[in-house]
Enzyme design. Structure first.
Site, PDB file in Angstrom:
ATOM      1  N   HIS A 193      22.801  16.179   4.860  1.00 57.69           N
ATOM      2  CA  HIS A 193      23.823  16.787   5.705  1.00 57.69           C
ATOM      3  C   HIS A 193      23.937  18.255   5.263  1.00 57.69           C
ATOM      4  O   HIS A 193      23.706  18.561   4.095  1.00 57.69           O
ATOM      5  CB  HIS A 193      25.132  16.042   5.444  1.00 57.69           C
ATOM      6  CG  HIS A 193      26.276  16.411   6.332  1.00 57.69           C
ATOM      7  ND1 HIS A 193      27.047  17.523   6.130  1.00 57.69           N
ATOM      8  CD2 HIS A 193      26.792  15.779   7.419  1.00 57.69           C
ATOM      9  CE1 HIS A 193      28.002  17.568   7.066  1.00 57.69           C
ATOM     10  NE2 HIS A 193      27.871  16.529   7.850  1.00 57.69           N
ATOM     11  N   ASP A 231      25.669  12.096  -2.688  1.00 53.47           N
ATOM     12  CA  ASP A 231      26.572  12.269  -1.557  1.00 53.47           C
ATOM     13  C   ASP A 231      26.707  10.889  -0.914  1.00 53.47           C
ATOM     14  O   ASP A 231      25.805  10.423  -0.230  1.00 53.47           O
ATOM     15  CB  ASP A 231      25.975  13.294  -0.596  1.00 53.47           C
ATOM     16  CG  ASP A 231      26.680  13.297   0.756  1.00 53.47           C
ATOM     17  OD1 ASP A 231      27.597  12.479   0.964  1.00 53.47           O
ATOM     18  OD2 ASP A 231      26.289  14.118   1.603  1.00 53.47           O
ATOM     19  N   GLN A 286      28.228   8.330   3.490  1.00 53.40           N
ATOM     20  CA  GLN A 286      27.837   7.266   4.420  1.00 53.40           C
ATOM     21  C   GLN A 286      27.548   5.935   3.724  1.00 53.40           C
ATOM     22  O   GLN A 286      27.097   4.991   4.359  1.00 53.40           O
ATOM     23  CB  GLN A 286      26.608   7.700   5.225  1.00 53.40           C
ATOM     24  CG  GLN A 286      26.846   8.898   6.119  1.00 53.40           C
ATOM     25  CD  GLN A 286      27.909   8.654   7.189  1.00 53.40           C
ATOM     26  OE1 GLN A 286      28.193   7.524   7.572  1.00 53.40           O
ATOM     27  NE2 GLN A 286      28.509   9.729   7.667  1.00 53.40           N
ATOM     28  N   LYS A 327      35.983   8.463   5.796  1.00 54.05           N
ATOM     29  CA  LYS A 327      34.814   7.642   6.137  1.00 54.05           C
ATOM     30  C   LYS A 327      34.986   6.202   5.659  1.00 54.05           C
ATOM     31  O   LYS A 327      34.131   5.361   5.891  1.00 54.05           O
ATOM     32  CB  LYS A 327      33.539   8.214   5.505  1.00 54.05           C
ATOM     33  CG  LYS A 327      33.317   9.690   5.729  1.00 54.05           C
ATOM     34  CD  LYS A 327      32.399   9.971   6.875  1.00 54.05           C
ATOM     35  CE  LYS A 327      32.043  11.453   6.914  1.00 54.05           C
ATOM     36  NZ  LYS A 327      31.493  11.877   8.197  1.00 54.05           N
ATOM     37  N   CYS A 337      24.856  17.691  12.091  1.00 55.48           N
ATOM     38  CA  CYS A 337      24.888  18.529  10.881  1.00 55.48           C
ATOM     39  C   CYS A 337      23.681  18.293   9.986  1.00 55.48           C
ATOM     40  O   CYS A 337      23.783  18.332   8.751  1.00 55.48           O
ATOM     41  CB  CYS A 337      26.175  18.314  10.075  1.00 55.48           C
ATOM     42  SG  CYS A 337      27.668  18.728  10.952  1.00 55.48           S
TER      43      CYS A 337
HETATM   44  N1  PMP Z   1      27.538  14.117   3.807  1.00 59.04           N
HETATM   45  C1  PMP Z   1      27.266  13.175   4.712  1.00 59.04           C
HETATM   46  C2  PMP Z   1      26.061  12.307   4.535  1.00 59.04           C
HETATM   47  C3  PMP Z   1      28.115  13.028   5.815  1.00 59.04           C
HETATM   48  O1  PMP Z   1      27.842  12.102   6.730  1.00 59.04           O
HETATM   49  C4  PMP Z   1      29.253  13.855   5.941  1.00 59.04           C
HETATM   50  C5  PMP Z   1      30.206  13.720   7.112  1.00 59.04           C
HETATM   51  N2  PMP Z   1      29.565  13.691   8.370  1.00 59.04           N
HETATM   52  C6  PMP Z   1      29.487  14.803   4.952  1.00 59.04           C
HETATM   53  C7  PMP Z   1      28.618  14.892   3.898  1.00 59.04           C
HETATM   54  C8  PMP Z   1      30.664  15.725   5.003  1.00 59.04           C
HETATM   55  O2  PMP Z   1      31.868  15.038   4.898  1.00 59.04           O
HETATM   56  P1  PMP Z   1      33.234  15.769   5.127  1.00 59.04           P
HETATM   57  O3  PMP Z   1      33.100  16.557   6.397  1.00 59.04           O
HETATM   58  O4  PMP Z   1      34.232  14.671   5.254  1.00 59.04           O
HETATM   59  O5  PMP Z   1      33.488  16.650   3.952  1.00 59.04           O
END
Ligand code: PMP
Length: 407
Positions: free
Chosen positions: A124, A201, A204, A227, A365
């Site tokens: 991401h 990270d 997910q 999440k 993203c």
């Molecule tokens: N890493 C991953 C794999 C994600 O899916 C996401 C959220 N789509 C994020 C980071 C970022 O999370 P947040 O916007 O809640 O900080």
């Protein structure tokens, strides 16, 4: 215990029981954010109606009560992740802030000119850009574990990225765009053979599988409360004490100090060193409720149930003419990305939306993944444990309808 009847749990989530455009909502955008159970909503409402107060500062009754609930959350999180110490749990604004904290603080302390940081091709943007920023600042190099067409990391290439310049590895546990579950145990083991710390990270992974940070022996782990059925604006950084102790503060302000004078400031102990300013108290207490809810359902049962549901969804979608999966990872969790022949993902998403089916379209993203496949974006259906076969059937019907209308 196994989940046979999901209906009882669906009742816990009020937002699932509504109509959009006059049709029952089919919520398949759980990788973007999850819905909240009533237990979490009640805790938030109660905090603001009755207990609202600042934490750690006041001697008065409400402040004490807020502080107790706040620190109770840290105990819940320690136990949930099986961290060794409570002070290894840092409250942040989300995955993004947790990664920025480590990139900035660990980076300033340990990444020097000529050093290298490893990420993966499945990241991401929030696990790419913070590392790019620190690498640029420290004149270090960013190395990327490449991916194959199936959407899995190429592990042979990973091993080749090591030399004595590498200072840290940060990668996704599960890809939000493709649903790939990375072989993190192997990745961590190999990194540790070279004495390199690993950050996961887990944005997910957190709602789909049991995570035991000691068993994984992971050095840092980040996730977002929203999440995993908790409030937005709230997240967790887990870090091993041995690293957090050596890292400089990320932000300065109240709560993170021991003493302040104009000449010199000394810093508070863990975890407060990394918690500057008034935190998202309701968010922390809400996450506590969310985690307790998840523990009640049981992540093992959730995993089993979801694996069946996802493999059912993959089979159903595979039977649709003109539908292709963007990736076919060996282990998948949460998300399925697909494309329809001759139809732009955005148009598919728009038709599904009008049918009451919430999916996400676009690059999610993860622009480097889209570049790798040479596509502008995908249609992504992403699941939580409260989804069921009816949701899958409605998605399938919706796709067939979209093909008829746009094909
Ligand atoms: N890493 C991953 C794999 C994600 O899916 C996401 C959220 N789509 C994020 C980071 C970022 O999370 P947040 O916007 O809640 O900080």
């Amino acid at each position: 215990s196994t989940i046979n009847d999901i209906t009882q749990y669906r009742r816990d989530f009020p937002a699932l029981h509504q109509e959009v455009y006059g049709r029952p909502l089919v919520y398949l955008d759980n990788a973007a954010t999850t819905q909240k159970p009533q237990a979490v909503i009640d805790v938030l409402s109660n905090y603001y109606s009755a207990d609202n107060s600042n934490v750690h500062r006041g001697v008065h009754y409400l402040s004490q009560k807020a502080t107790d609930q706040f620190e109770e959350a840290r105990r819940t999180l320690r136990q949930f992740l099986n961290a060794e110490h409570e002070h290894e749990i840092i409250f942040t604004r989300g995955t993004t802030e947790s990664i920025n904290l480590v990139a900035s603080s660990f980076g300033r302390a340990f990444v020097k000119e000529g050093d290298a940081v490893i990420i993966s091709g499945l990241e991401h943007h929030s696990n790419i850009v913070p590392w790019q920023l620190i690498c640029e600042q420290q004149k270090a190099e960013l190395r990327v574990i490449p991916i194959g067409q199936d959407g899995d990391l190429i592990m042979e290439e990973y091993e080749k990225l090591f030399d004595d310049k590498v200072k840290i590895i940060s990668l996704a546990y599960v890809s939000n765009a493709l649903g790939t579950v990375n072989p993190v145990e192997k990745i961590i083991e190999l990194a540790h053979r070279h004495d390199i710390p690993v950050m996961l990270d887990s944005a997910q992974a957190i709602q789909h599988m049991t995570i035991d940070v000691q068993k994984l022996d992971v050095d840092f782990l980040a996730f977002s409360s929203h999440k995993v059925f908790g409030p937005t604006g709230m997240g967790i950084l887990y870090g091993k004490e041995k690293w957090l102790d050596k890292m400089p503060p990320y932000q300065g302000g109240g709560e993170m100090i021991k003493t302040v004078s104009f000449e010199k400031t000394t810093f508070n102990s863990l975890p407060f060193k990394f918690e500057a300013g008034t935190p998202h108290i309701a968010g922390v207490i809400g996450l506590d409720a969310a985690i307790k809810y998840v523990q009640k359902v049981g992540l093992k049962s959730i995993r089993q149930y979801e694996e069946k549901l996802i493999s059912h969804a993959v089979d159903e979608l595979a039977a649709i003419d003109g539908l292709s999966f963007v990736a076919t990872p060996k282990h998948r969790s949460g998300a399925i990305s697909f494309l329809l022949d001759g139809i732009h993902p955005f148009d598919t998403g728009e038709i599904l939306d009008k049918l009451g089916i919430a999916v996400r379209t676009g690059h999610h993203c993860t622009e480097p993944i889209m570049d790798f496949y040479g596509i502008p974006g995908t249609v992504r259906a992403s699941f939580a444990f409260y989804n069921n076969k009816t949701d899958v059937n409605k998605l399938k019907e919706g796709i067939l309808k979209a093909q008829k209308m746009l094909g």
